[in-house]
Write a protein that holds these residues in place. Structure first.
Motif, PDB file in Angstrom:
ATOM      1  N   ARG A  17       0.843  -1.182   0.000  1.00 26.87           N
ATOM      2  CA  ARG A  17       0.000   0.000   0.000  1.00 26.87           C
ATOM      3  C   ARG A  17       0.887   1.243   0.000  1.00 26.87           C
ATOM      4  O   ARG A  17       1.638   1.475   0.937  1.00 26.87           O
ATOM      5  CB  ARG A  17      -0.941   0.017   1.204  1.00 26.87           C
ATOM      6  CG  ARG A  17      -1.916   1.190   1.125  1.00 26.87           C
ATOM      7  CD  ARG A  17      -2.902   1.206   2.276  1.00 26.87           C
ATOM      8  NE  ARG A  17      -3.895   2.245   2.067  1.00 26.87           N
ATOM      9  CZ  ARG A  17      -4.775   2.634   2.990  1.00 26.87           C
ATOM     10  NH1 ARG A  17      -4.779   2.066   4.184  1.00 26.87           N
ATOM     11  NH2 ARG A  17      -5.635   3.581   2.724  1.00 26.87           N
ATOM     12  N   ASN A  18       0.806   1.998  -1.073  1.00 28.51           N
ATOM     13  CA  ASN A  18       1.586   3.231  -1.218  1.00 28.51           C
ATOM     14  C   ASN A  18       3.073   2.976  -1.003  1.00 28.51           C
ATOM     15  O   ASN A  18       3.729   3.606  -0.177  1.00 28.51           O
ATOM     16  CB  ASN A  18       1.071   4.310  -0.262  1.00 28.51           C
ATOM     17  CG  ASN A  18      -0.317   4.790  -0.621  1.00 28.51           C
ATOM     18  OD1 ASN A  18      -0.789   4.590  -1.748  1.00 28.51           O
ATOM     19  ND2 ASN A  18      -0.992   5.418   0.314  1.00 28.51           N
ATOM     20  N   GLU A  19       3.602   2.021  -1.781  1.00 26.36           N
ATOM     21  CA  GLU A  19       5.008   1.644  -1.697  1.00 26.36           C
ATOM     22  C   GLU A  19       5.757   1.946  -2.992  1.00 26.36           C
ATOM     23  O   GLU A  19       6.735   1.285  -3.323  1.00 26.36           O
ATOM     24  CB  GLU A  19       5.130   0.151  -1.371  1.00 26.36           C
ATOM     25  CG  GLU A  19       4.528  -0.261  -0.052  1.00 26.36           C
ATOM     26  CD  GLU A  19       5.385   0.129   1.146  1.00 26.36           C
ATOM     27  OE1 GLU A  19       6.414   0.802   0.958  1.00 26.36           O
ATOM     28  OE2 GLU A  19       5.011  -0.241   2.274  1.00 26.36           O
ATOM     29  N   ALA A  20       5.318   2.969  -3.714  1.00 28.29           N
ATOM     30  CA  ALA A  20       5.933   3.284  -5.004  1.00 28.29           C
ATOM     31  C   ALA A  20       7.424   3.586  -4.877  1.00 28.29           C
ATOM     32  O   ALA A  20       8.207   3.292  -5.791  1.00 28.29           O
ATOM     33  CB  ALA A  20       5.220   4.475  -5.651  1.00 28.29           C
ATOM     34  N   GLY A  21       7.827   4.163  -3.762  1.00 27.97           N
ATOM     35  CA  GLY A  21       9.223   4.507  -3.586  1.00 27.97           C
ATOM     36  C   GLY A  21      10.108   3.345  -3.187  1.00 27.97           C
ATOM     37  O   GLY A  21      11.338   3.489  -3.141  1.00 27.97           O
TER      38      GLY A  21
ATOM     39  N   CYS B 289      -4.174   1.816  -2.952  1.00 33.28           N
ATOM     40  CA  CYS B 289      -3.033   2.714  -3.175  1.00 33.28           C
ATOM     41  C   CYS B 289      -3.498   4.056  -3.745  1.00 33.28           C
ATOM     42  O   CYS B 289      -4.393   4.106  -4.600  1.00 33.28           O
ATOM     43  CB  CYS B 289      -2.032   2.080  -4.136  1.00 33.28           C
ATOM     44  SG  CYS B 289      -1.166   0.657  -3.454  1.00 33.28           S
ATOM     45  N   THR B 290      -2.849   5.112  -3.277  1.00 33.77           N
ATOM     46  CA  THR B 290      -3.109   6.446  -3.815  1.00 33.77           C
ATOM     47  C   THR B 290      -1.865   6.995  -4.506  1.00 33.77           C
ATOM     48  O   THR B 290      -1.852   8.158  -4.914  1.00 33.77           O
ATOM     49  CB  THR B 290      -3.550   7.405  -2.698  1.00 33.77           C
ATOM     50  OG1 THR B 290      -2.551   7.455  -1.684  1.00 33.77           O
ATOM     51  CG2 THR B 290      -4.869   6.953  -2.093  1.00 33.77           C
ATOM     52  N   ASP B 291      -0.833   6.184  -4.624  1.00 28.34           N
ATOM     53  CA  ASP B 291       0.367   6.577  -5.368  1.00 28.34           C
ATOM     54  C   ASP B 291       0.536   5.620  -6.550  1.00 28.34           C
ATOM     55  O   ASP B 291      -0.403   4.907  -6.911  1.00 28.34           O
ATOM     56  CB  ASP B 291       1.595   6.587  -4.457  1.00 28.34           C
ATOM     57  CG  ASP B 291       1.988   5.173  -4.005  1.00 28.34           C
ATOM     58  OD1 ASP B 291       1.267   4.196  -4.340  1.00 28.34           O
ATOM     59  OD2 ASP B 291       3.017   5.042  -3.313  1.00 28.34           O
ATOM     60  N   ASP B 292       1.714   5.586  -7.161  1.00 27.08           N
ATOM     61  CA  ASP B 292       1.920   4.762  -8.354  1.00 27.08           C
ATOM     62  C   ASP B 292       2.612   3.443  -8.016  1.00 27.08           C
ATOM     63  O   ASP B 292       3.525   3.017  -8.726  1.00 27.08           O
ATOM     64  CB  ASP B 292       2.715   5.542  -9.405  1.00 27.08           C
ATOM     65  CG  ASP B 292       2.642   4.893 -10.788  1.00 27.08           C
ATOM     66  OD1 ASP B 292       1.631   4.194 -11.062  1.00 27.08           O
ATOM     67  OD2 ASP B 292       3.596   5.050 -11.569  1.00 27.08           O
ATOM     68  N   THR B 293       2.180   2.800  -6.943  1.00 30.44           N
ATOM     69  CA  THR B 293       2.715   1.477  -6.621  1.00 30.44           C
ATOM     70  C   THR B 293       2.520   0.511  -7.775  1.00 30.44           C
ATOM     71  O   THR B 293       3.429  -0.258  -8.121  1.00 30.44           O
ATOM     72  CB  THR B 293       2.024   0.922  -5.359  1.00 30.44           C
ATOM     73  OG1 THR B 293       2.357   1.750  -4.238  1.00 30.44           O
ATOM     74  CG2 THR B 293       2.462  -0.493  -5.070  1.00 30.44           C
TER      75      THR B 293
END
Length: 284
Positions: A19-23, A51-55
């Protein structure tokens, strides 16, 4: 919900709840790509939950490399939040004889999968993990906390499983769906007696959260998770071989690392004074 009964006896399934681990997930998956040839057949299942990022995009960016190895990558977009729900979704999709549950911010040594496959390739139920290595922290307080934490008897005893644990199919039959609890890694580890738990030599590199406030939040959640298991599953506690600290142990830890002792103790005291937190928060 039941776990899929169809499985490939040669396949190793890697389940990553993200969850929200794009980085982080790109480095995680690239470390899987770097596994040596003895890793064998592998499928990677990323469950991107709420997710609210680009995971999802970061995970899919590794598809070419994974498929070039003859492996399979599935990225499941799950709108419902929650790590437990994500783990159960991944379980339903997995078809391997060997099941590896991996956090999205963990980086594995190149011989990790081969070592896990080797020790789990038996008929009896088994649990395995790698040798935990905490990555170098950016903040002073986390560096002190992590250094001291790694000296605790529980960590020194091995087979901690925080961030990475694996089971064979007979081991996976020890429980049905993951229950709705805080500490999935503790729950799984305590489903196995100490003699059924194996720590392999390859390292996995696991980051701690940064900063005093975030350490308090995560430590509180960890403590609540253990207490929840003791309350809900007292029969599993018999498998807990964690060494209890004696007064002489505490004095020795203080003498060897007084600064780390004070930081760790400060977090422990603050945890007891902080409110309970049911939801997951890494505190990045």
């Amino acid at each position: 919900m039941t776990v899929s009964q169809e499985h490939d006896p040669n396949l190793l399934s890697v389940i990553i709840a993200a969850r929200n681990e794009a980085g982080y997930i790109g480095d995680c998956l690239n470390s899987l790509l770097g596994q040596d040839d003895e890793a064998g057949d592998v499928e990677v299942i990323v469950v991107a939950n709420a997710c609210t990022d680009d995971t999802v995009g970061a995970a899919l960016a590794t598809r070419g490399g994974i498929e070039a190895r003859g492996w399979d990558l599935r990225v499941i977009e799950e709108p419902k939040p929650g790590k437990i729900h994500a783990l159960n979704t991944g379980d339903q999709a997995a078809k391997g004889q060997f099941m590896v549950y991996l956090d999205a911010d963990v980086v594995c040594d190149t011989d990790m999968f081969a070592a896990l496959r080797e020790v789990l390739a038996r008929d009896e139920p088994l649990y395995a993990t790698g040798t935990l290595k905490v990555t170098e922290a950016q903040t002073w307080v986390t560096r002190q906390y992590a250094r001291f934490w790694q000296k605790l008897p529980f960590v020194q005893g091995g087979a901690v499983g925080a961030g990475l644990f694996a089971v064979n199919r007979p081991g996976r039959e020890r429980w049905q769906a993951f229950p709705d609890i805080i500490s999935d890694d503790t729950y799984v580890r305590l489903n196995f007696a100490p003699e059924e738990r194996i720590e392999v030599l390859p390292k996995y590199h696991w980051p701690m959260v940064e900063g005093f406030g975030n350490l308090i939040k995560v430590r509180r959640r960890q403590d609540d998770g253990v207490a929840e298991i003791v309350n809900l599953y007292p029969e599993l506690v018999r498998h807990d071989d964690k060494k209890r600290l004696r007064k002489t142990d505490i004095i020795g830890l203080f003498l060897r690392d007084p600064v780390g002792f004070c930081v760790y103790g400060g977090v422990s005291v603050a945890v007891r004074l902080s409110p309970a937190r049911r939801q997951w928060a890494r505190g990045r």
